[in-house]
Enzyme design. Structure first.
Site, PDB file in Angstrom:
ATOM      1  N   ALA A  63       7.995   7.704   3.612  1.00 52.66           N
ATOM      2  CA  ALA A  63       9.050   7.274   4.521  1.00 52.66           C
ATOM      3  C   ALA A  63      10.154   8.322   4.469  1.00 52.66           C
ATOM      4  CB  ALA A  63       9.591   5.921   4.069  1.00 52.66           C
ATOM      5  N   GLY A 108       5.118   5.966   1.364  1.00 49.74           N
ATOM      6  CA  GLY A 108       4.595   5.305   2.568  1.00 49.74           C
ATOM      7  C   GLY A 108       3.340   5.971   3.105  1.00 49.74           C
ATOM      8  N   GLU A 111       0.605   4.546   1.137  1.00 49.62           N
ATOM      9  CA  GLU A 111       0.433   3.141   1.534  1.00 49.62           C
ATOM     10  C   GLU A 111      -0.320   3.014   2.858  1.00 49.62           C
ATOM     11  OE1 GLU A 111       4.706   2.490   0.776  1.00 49.62           O
ATOM     12  OE2 GLU A 111       4.049   0.612  -0.146  1.00 49.62           O
ATOM     13  N   GLU A 131       8.123   6.216  -5.428  1.00 47.42           N
ATOM     14  CA  GLU A 131       9.372   5.508  -5.103  1.00 47.42           C
ATOM     15  C   GLU A 131      10.243   5.258  -6.321  1.00 47.42           C
ATOM     16  OE1 GLU A 131       6.413   4.672  -3.981  1.00 47.42           O
ATOM     17  OE2 GLU A 131       6.518   4.283  -1.830  1.00 47.42           O
TER      18      GLU A 131
HETATM   19  N1  COA Z   1      11.583  12.277   3.759  1.00 49.25           N
HETATM   20  C1  COA Z   1      12.336  13.173   4.418  1.00 49.25           C
HETATM   21  N2  COA Z   1      12.139  14.494   4.377  1.00 49.25           N
HETATM   22  C2  COA Z   1      11.114  14.946   3.627  1.00 49.25           C
HETATM   23  C3  COA Z   1      10.283  14.080   2.891  1.00 49.25           C
HETATM   24  C4  COA Z   1      10.545  12.680   2.994  1.00 49.25           C
HETATM   25  N3  COA Z   1       9.792  11.773   2.375  1.00 49.25           N
HETATM   26  N4  COA Z   1       9.371  14.808   2.234  1.00 49.25           N
HETATM   27  C5  COA Z   1       9.620  16.102   2.544  1.00 49.25           C
HETATM   28  N5  COA Z   1      10.673  16.176   3.378  1.00 49.25           N
HETATM   29  C6  COA Z   1      11.285  17.398   3.936  1.00 49.25           C
HETATM   30  C7  COA Z   1      12.121  18.117   2.903  1.00 49.25           C
HETATM   31  O1  COA Z   1      13.395  17.522   2.801  1.00 49.25           O
HETATM   32  C8  COA Z   1      12.159  19.503   3.491  1.00 49.25           C
HETATM   33  O2  COA Z   1      13.099  19.507   4.546  1.00 49.25           O
HETATM   34  P1  COA Z   1      14.162  20.710   4.677  1.00 49.25           P
HETATM   35  O3  COA Z   1      13.333  21.908   4.941  1.00 49.25           O
HETATM   36  O4  COA Z   1      15.004  20.286   5.832  1.00 49.25           O
HETATM   37  O5  COA Z   1      14.873  20.753   3.374  1.00 49.25           O
HETATM   38  C9  COA Z   1      10.774  19.654   4.124  1.00 49.25           C
HETATM   39  O6  COA Z   1      10.280  18.338   4.292  1.00 49.25           O
HETATM   40  C10 COA Z   1       9.809  20.416   3.244  1.00 49.25           C
HETATM   41  O7  COA Z   1       9.771  19.783   1.967  1.00 49.25           O
HETATM   42  P2  COA Z   1      10.013  20.567   0.579  1.00 49.25           P
HETATM   43  O8  COA Z   1      10.512  19.595  -0.422  1.00 49.25           O
HETATM   44  O9  COA Z   1      10.835  21.768   0.824  1.00 49.25           O
HETATM   45  O10 COA Z   1       8.511  21.028   0.255  1.00 49.25           O
HETATM   46  P3  COA Z   1       7.892  21.280  -1.197  1.00 49.25           P
HETATM   47  O11 COA Z   1       6.569  21.897  -0.953  1.00 49.25           O
HETATM   48  O12 COA Z   1       8.867  21.996  -2.066  1.00 49.25           O
HETATM   49  O13 COA Z   1       7.698  19.822  -1.841  1.00 49.25           O
HETATM   50  C11 COA Z   1       7.035  17.493  -1.820  1.00 49.25           C
HETATM   51  C12 COA Z   1       6.799  18.915  -1.250  1.00 49.25           C
HETATM   52  C13 COA Z   1       6.136  16.551  -1.058  1.00 49.25           C
HETATM   53  C14 COA Z   1       6.649  17.466  -3.304  1.00 49.25           C
HETATM   54  C15 COA Z   1       8.509  17.118  -1.685  1.00 49.25           C
HETATM   55  O14 COA Z   1       8.889  17.348  -0.326  1.00 49.25           O
HETATM   56  C16 COA Z   1       8.806  15.679  -1.981  1.00 49.25           C
HETATM   57  O15 COA Z   1       8.850  15.319  -3.150  1.00 49.25           O
HETATM   58  N6  COA Z   1       9.007  14.836  -0.947  1.00 49.25           N
HETATM   59  C17 COA Z   1       9.367  13.466  -1.115  1.00 49.25           C
HETATM   60  C18 COA Z   1       8.141  12.652  -1.464  1.00 49.25           C
HETATM   61  C19 COA Z   1       8.513  11.202  -1.709  1.00 49.25           C
HETATM   62  O16 COA Z   1       9.233  10.855  -2.630  1.00 49.25           O
HETATM   63  N7  COA Z   1       7.987  10.334  -0.847  1.00 49.25           N
HETATM   64  C20 COA Z   1       8.171   8.929  -0.980  1.00 49.25           C
HETATM   65  C21 COA Z   1       9.292   8.450  -0.162  1.00 49.25           C
HETATM   66  S1  COA Z   1       9.373   6.690  -0.212  1.00 49.25           S
END
Ligand code: COA
Length: 250
Positions: A63, A108, A111, A131
């Site tokens: 999400a 999400g 999920e 989460e």
């Molecule tokens: N919501 C909003 N934006 C997200 C996102 C999310 N769940 N997951 C990734 N993004 C965005 C990042 O903010 C980034 O945006 P930006 O370029 O404007 O800063 C872009 O996607 C690329 O992500 P980034 O973190 O730079 O890539 P990465 O390869 O370094 O890391 C992840 C990848 C997936 C490990 C990391 O993005 C992450 O931990 N995301 C959140 C995952 C999460 O907790 N999901 C559950 C949510 S309930």
């Protein structure tokens, strides 16, 4: 468009495409996904559905955390309900749904994959329910479906620790059915194979497998009722006659 729907014969391929956020679901994307799934659920020409993410990196990275960070309890309830609607559609539509997990399937995203009937993972896929690391809990069915699919021990491990698992571990714990590259090809292969089965029997199988344990009476009754269908007669007769069945969906 953040949700792309393409047709490959009787198979619908739904692609979440919001690559600048690793296909994370914001309100517009999730609403559109829910709406498209609702349409495909009712479309009798669609016999199987594949859900995937655009690009090389992510299935759905969860999400949208930026959006969630501004939600009050009422807003969060509505947000949870919207995610549940999408999950319920995948879980209950009377045709098989397959997640082709081409990269990150977190929160999400995991999920949504759990709500599908089958899950295939690319070798580079990473799955998890992180989460807890955000101070929240899975809110789109993860606490229930992860436990049902992988067992309570695995669900508690992943939900409590928020750790992600690679494709190999996901396979070992039953979170995915297989690892395949290219994963979309494998999902499509299975989806097409399933369109050759009786849609009547398949829809019933899905409904019955999804019933809560203890519903054996319902299975027994429904199994009997299915024998009134032409497809059951055709399928049984074809086996006896040593020929391929011709299912008509009646
Ligand atoms: N919501 C909003 N934006 C997200 C996102 C999310 N769940 N997951 C990734 N993004 C965005 C990042 O903010 C980034 O945006 P930006 O370029 O404007 O800063 C872009 O996607 C690329 O992500 P980034 O973190 O730079 O890539 P990465 O390869 O370094 O890391 C992840 C990848 C997936 C490990 C990391 O993005 C992450 O931990 N995301 C959140 C995952 C999460 O907790 N999901 C559950 C949510 S309930």
């Amino acid at each position: 468009m953040s949700i792309d729907v393409a047709r490959d014969g009787a198979v619908a391929v739904v692609t979440v495409d919001r690559q600048d956020a690793l296909n994370a679901l914001d309100v517009a994307t999730l609403t559109e996904l829910r709406d498209r799934l609702g349409e495909l659920a009712k479309d009798g020409t669609v016999r199987a559905l594949v859900l995937t993410g655009a690009g090389e990196k992510a299935f759905v990275a969860g999400a949208d955390i930026k959006y969630m960070s501004g939600l009050d309890p009422d807003g969060a309830k509505g947000w949870g309900a919207l995610g549940h609607e999408a999950g319920r559609l995948l879980e209950t539509m009377p045709k098989p749904t397959i997640a082709a997990i081409n990269g990150f399937a977190l929160g999400g995203g995991c999920e949504l994959a759990l709500a599908c009937d089958l899950r295939y993972a690319a070798g580079r896929a990473k799955l998890g329910q992180p989460e807890i690391n955000l101070g929240i809990v899975p809110g789109w069915g993860g606490t229930q479906r992860l436990a049902r699919i992988c067992g309570l021990g695995v669900a508690k491990d992943l939900i409590y620790t928020g750790r992600t698992v690679d494709a190999e571990e996901a396979l070992r714990i039953g979170l995915v059915n297989a690892i395949a590259d290219p994963v979309l090809d494998r999902a499509l292969e299975t989806a097409h194979a399933l369109t050759a089965k009786s849609p009547v029997a398949l829809a019933l199988a899905k409904r019955l497998v999804n019933l809560a344990p203890g519903a054996l009476d319902a299975e027994a009754e429904a199994f009997g009722e299915l024998f009134a269908s032409e497809d059951a007669k055709e399928g049984l007769a074809a086996f006896v006659d040593k020929r391929e069945p011709r299912f008509t969906g009646r």
